[in-house]
Write a protein that holds these residues in place. Structure first.
Motif: not given
Length: 275
Positions: A34-36, A51-52
């Motif tokens: 997850c990048h963001s 989450k990010s």
């Protein structure tokens, strides 16, 4: 997204998860970074979130469903066809422990930029090897890359796995029992063994299990044994006699009777259903 053809390896960039994407994710072993943003989901009847800066791993055919995806959600997802991954596991002992751990803890924290880059590089290396169909030794190279990918993933999360295991070793008697199960249930299937290890009576161990989980110690033991048997039977490189020996059954016929009691079918019938 439109339905994609089945392949051994796919790499996707996701900003949302529609029904078509969800169906695809459930057909493959899914590795997600997850990048963001945030992905809220239900996994084995528990509410969880990725989450990010976190990594998420789902096994193909796992029990999960998406609850909510934030508007700023962005993720890289590597999908690996289930038999291709299982057939190329480099070490069966580590595989069982890692798989059982991931079935309980599918989300991992990625703490450094170097860890993140290594995971994403591993995604790309496996995809590139899959796409290099003109390689003179394509099949052999692809299988080796799959094994290397698995080893790299295990290496990335080995410290977390060991940390969680250590916390169980120093925890309550019930937590210590669960840890002992993860270590020994491949070969130890009697309540008495675990009671002896904890220096308590089988009756008291059952009491602890009932108040913490509403399950008996025997239920826990056979549940863990069942999961390991399924994983071993999915490994096409092991025959039934080798699995029986690995689990220290006195004979293949005794192992077959035990499997039929747990799974409702013989090891041979189970494998036939796998195709």
């Amino acid at each position: 997204m439109s339905e994609l053809p089945l392949a051994k390896v796919l790499l996707l960039s996701l900003g949302s998860i529609d029904d078509a994407t969800k169906n695809l994710l459930k057909k493959y072993h899914a590795h997600l970074y997850c990048h963001s943003g945030k992905l809220d989901f239900i996994f084995n009847d528990q509410c969880m979130a990725c989450k990010s800066g976190q990594f998420l791993f789902w096994f193909a055919d796992s029990r999960w469903d998406v609850m909510e995806v934030s508007k700023d959600f962005k993720a890289s997802v590597l999908l690996v066809e289930k038999n291709f991954l299982i057939d190329n596991v480099p070490d069966q002992g580590w595989s069982i422990n890692a798989q059982l751990h991931s079935r309980v803890h599918p989300v991992k924290d990625i703490n450094t930029k170097a860890e993140k880059e290594k995971i994403l590089n591993n995604f790309n290396w496996l995809l590139l090897r899959f796409q290099e169909t003109d390689h003179r030794f394509y099949e052999e190279a692809l299988k080796l890359q799959m094994r290397l990918f698995i080893l790299e993933m295990w290496h990335s999360f080995a410290n977390e796995y060991e940390r969680r295991r250590h916390s169980l070793q120093t925890g309550t008697l019930y937590e210590q029992f669960i840890n002992l199960l993860q270590q020994h249930c491949l070969t130890k299937r009697e309540v008495q063994f675990y009671a002896n290890e904890l220096n308590i009576t089988p009756k008291y161990l059952n009491y602890l299990c009932k108040i913490h989980s509403d399950r008996t110690a025997s239920d826990w033991i056979h549940g863990h044994a069942k999961e390991r048997i399924i994983l071993l039977l999915q490994n096409r490189h092991l025959n039934v006699a080798e699995i029986a020996e690995e689990m220290q059954f006195s004979s293949t016929s005794f192992f077959t009777r035990y499997v039929k009691k747990l799974l409702g079918q013989t090891p041979t019938d189970f494998r036939k259903r796998l195709g």
